[in-house]
Scaffold this motif. Structure first.
Motif, mmCIF file in Angstrom:
data_model
loop_
_atom_site.group_PDB
_atom_site.id
_atom_site.type_symbol
_atom_site.label_atom_id
_atom_site.label_comp_id
_atom_site.label_asym_id
_atom_site.label_seq_id
_atom_site.Cartn_x
_atom_site.Cartn_y
_atom_site.Cartn_z
ATOM 1 N N LEU A 124 -1.272 13.975 56.283
ATOM 2 C CA LEU A 124 0.006 14.596 56.629
ATOM 3 C C LEU A 124 0.950 14.421 55.455
ATOM 4 C CD1 LEU A 124 2.067 15.815 58.644
ATOM 5 C CD2 LEU A 124 2.433 13.495 59.501
ATOM 6 N N ASP A 125 1.405 15.534 54.886
ATOM 7 C CA ASP A 125 2.353 15.532 53.778
ATOM 8 C C ASP A 125 3.573 16.318 54.237
ATOM 9 O OD1 ASP A 125 3.653 15.470 51.317
ATOM 10 O OD2 ASP A 125 2.447 17.105 50.477
ATOM 11 N N THR A 126 4.688 15.637 54.385
ATOM 12 C CA THR A 126 5.880 16.299 54.894
ATOM 13 C C THR A 126 7.123 15.722 54.245
ATOM 14 O OG1 THR A 126 7.050 16.971 56.916
ATOM 15 C CG2 THR A 126 6.125 14.745 56.883
ATOM 16 N N GLU A 127 8.124 16.555 54.157
ATOM 17 C CA GLU A 127 9.421 16.130 53.650
ATOM 18 C C GLU A 127 10.476 16.970 54.347
ATOM 19 O OE1 GLU A 127 11.847 16.457 49.496
ATOM 20 O OE2 GLU A 127 9.758 15.794 49.359
ATOM 21 N N VAL A 128 11.496 16.308 54.852
ATOM 22 C CA VAL A 128 12.579 17.019 55.535
ATOM 23 C C VAL A 128 13.179 18.037 54.565
ATOM 24 C CG1 VAL A 128 14.849 16.769 56.599
ATOM 25 C CG2 VAL A 128 13.047 15.126 57.115
ATOM 26 N N GLY A 129 13.293 19.270 55.031
ATOM 27 C CA GLY A 129 13.856 20.347 54.218
ATOM 28 C C GLY A 129 12.854 21.040 53.316
ATOM 29 N N ARG A 130 11.644 20.496 53.172
ATOM 30 C CA ARG A 130 10.635 21.092 52.293
ATOM 31 C C ARG A 130 9.482 21.705 53.065
ATOM 32 N NH1 ARG A 130 5.821 19.257 50.404
ATOM 33 N NH2 ARG A 130 6.226 17.164 51.128
ATOM 34 N N GLY A 131 9.148 21.118 54.206
ATOM 35 C CA GLY A 131 8.033 21.640 54.979
ATOM 36 C C GLY A 131 6.948 20.611 55.165
ATOM 37 N N THR A 132 5.824 21.079 55.687
ATOM 38 C CA THR A 132 4.730 20.189 56.071
ATOM 39 C C THR A 132 3.394 20.815 55.706
ATOM 40 O OG1 THR A 132 6.039 19.335 57.915
ATOM 41 C CG2 THR A 132 3.646 19.015 58.042
ATOM 42 N N THR A 133 2.481 19.971 55.240
ATOM 43 C CA THR A 133 1.086 20.361 55.066
ATOM 44 C C THR A 133 0.222 19.308 55.745
ATOM 45 O OG1 THR A 133 1.494 21.488 52.963
ATOM 46 C CG2 THR A 133 -0.786 20.828 53.432
ATOM 47 N N VAL A 134 -0.636 19.756 56.649
ATOM 48 C CA VAL A 134 -1.603 18.887 57.297
ATOM 49 C C VAL A 134 -2.991 19.365 56.869
ATOM 50 C CG1 VAL A 134 -2.533 18.013 59.474
ATOM 51 C CG2 VAL A 134 -0.084 18.539 59.291
ATOM 52 N N THR A 135 -3.771 18.435 56.319
ATOM 53 C CA THR A 135 -5.117 18.758 55.863
ATOM 54 C C THR A 135 -6.108 17.908 56.645
ATOM 55 O OG1 THR A 135 -4.246 19.187 53.635
ATOM 56 C CG2 THR A 135 -6.635 18.878 53.853
ATOM 57 N N VAL A 136 -7.134 18.559 57.184
ATOM 58 C CA VAL A 136 -8.172 17.870 57.947
ATOM 59 C C VAL A 136 -9.537 18.224 57.388
ATOM 60 C CG1 VAL A 136 -6.779 17.765 60.061
ATOM 61 C CG2 VAL A 136 -8.328 19.689 59.703
ATOM 62 N N VAL A 137 -10.474 17.285 57.553
ATOM 63 C CA VAL A 137 -11.863 17.512 57.164
ATOM 64 C C VAL A 137 -12.760 17.022 58.286
ATOM 65 C CG1 VAL A 137 -13.702 16.971 55.505
ATOM 66 C CG2 VAL A 137 -11.335 17.187 54.704
ATOM 67 N N LYS A 138 -13.787 17.810 58.570
ATOM 68 C CA LYS A 138 -14.840 17.414 59.511
ATOM 69 C C LYS A 138 -16.153 17.485 58.736
ATOM 70 C CE LYS A 138 -15.941 16.212 63.720
ATOM 71 N NZ LYS A 138 -15.472 14.914 64.209
ATOM 72 N N TRP A 139 -16.873 16.344 58.685
ATOM 73 C CA TRP A 139 -18.128 16.261 57.943
ATOM 74 C C TRP A 139 -19.332 16.492 58.851
ATOM 75 C CZ3 TRP A 139 -17.665 16.404 52.945
ATOM 76 C CH2 TRP A 139 -16.559 15.845 52.319
ATOM 77 N N LYS A 140 -20.373 17.092 58.268
ATOM 78 C CA LYS A 140 -21.638 17.259 58.979
ATOM 79 C C LYS A 140 -22.296 15.883 59.076
ATOM 80 C CE LYS A 140 -25.877 19.919 58.908
ATOM 81 N NZ LYS A 140 -26.973 18.982 58.844
ATOM 82 N N ARG A 141 -22.779 15.565 60.261
ATOM 83 C CA ARG A 141 -23.424 14.257 60.482
ATOM 84 C C ARG A 141 -24.917 14.364 60.334
ATOM 85 N NH1 ARG A 141 -19.139 11.883 61.578
ATOM 86 N NH2 ARG A 141 -17.571 12.582 63.007
#
Length: 137
Positions: free
Chosen positions: A120-137
């Motif tokens: 989670l990368d966020t800053e008030v007034g700048r916006g938000t980026t949420v990055t997720v990864v799901k790996w093959k098991r």
């Protein structure tokens, strides 16, 4: 972690139809890397929540989806970005049961539990980026 394929595919998130398109594209990528049906469902559910948050709380934005690899395994990375108001208290926002709106408060915390990596990368007034990864098991 390096990209295991082409450049990310980017979809705009400006309405409910875009949330559906993002969900469908994430499922396609999950099938491409042969995630189990359970892991496909987890990733698609997380992506749906994050796309909806991008639309509702961020005022819209974009999703970027790609196949990734780390030399041992492959997976799917999905990033959701907006230029909305940002999240003033990330600890609170990631707590179960907290919501800045009328929802159940399970979006961010629920998405985090469904994936293998969550950033989670966020800053008030700048916006938000949420990055997720799901790996093959």
């Amino acid at each position: 972690m390096t990209a295991a394929g082409a450049e990310p595919e980017v979809l705009p998130i400006a309405g409910d139809d875009d949330v559906v398109r993002v969900r469908q594209l994430v499922r396609t990528y999950a099938q491409r890397v042969k995630l189990s049906l359970v892991d496909q469902t987890k990733l698609v559910t997380a992506a749906s929540e994050l796309a909806r948050n991008t639309l509702i709380y961020g005022g819209g934005g974009a999703a970027s989806i790609q196949v990734v690899g780390d030399g041992r395994r492959s997976g799917v990375r999905a990033a959701f970005s907006d230029t909305g108001p940002g999240i003033p208290d990330t600890g609170l926002a990631l707590a179960d049961g907290w919501s800045s709106g009328s929802g159940l408060g399970l979006g961010l915390s629920g998405a985090r539990r469904l994936v293998d990596e969550f950033d989670l990368d966020t800053e008030v007034g700048r916006g938000t980026t949420v990055t997720v990864v799901k790996w093959k098991r």
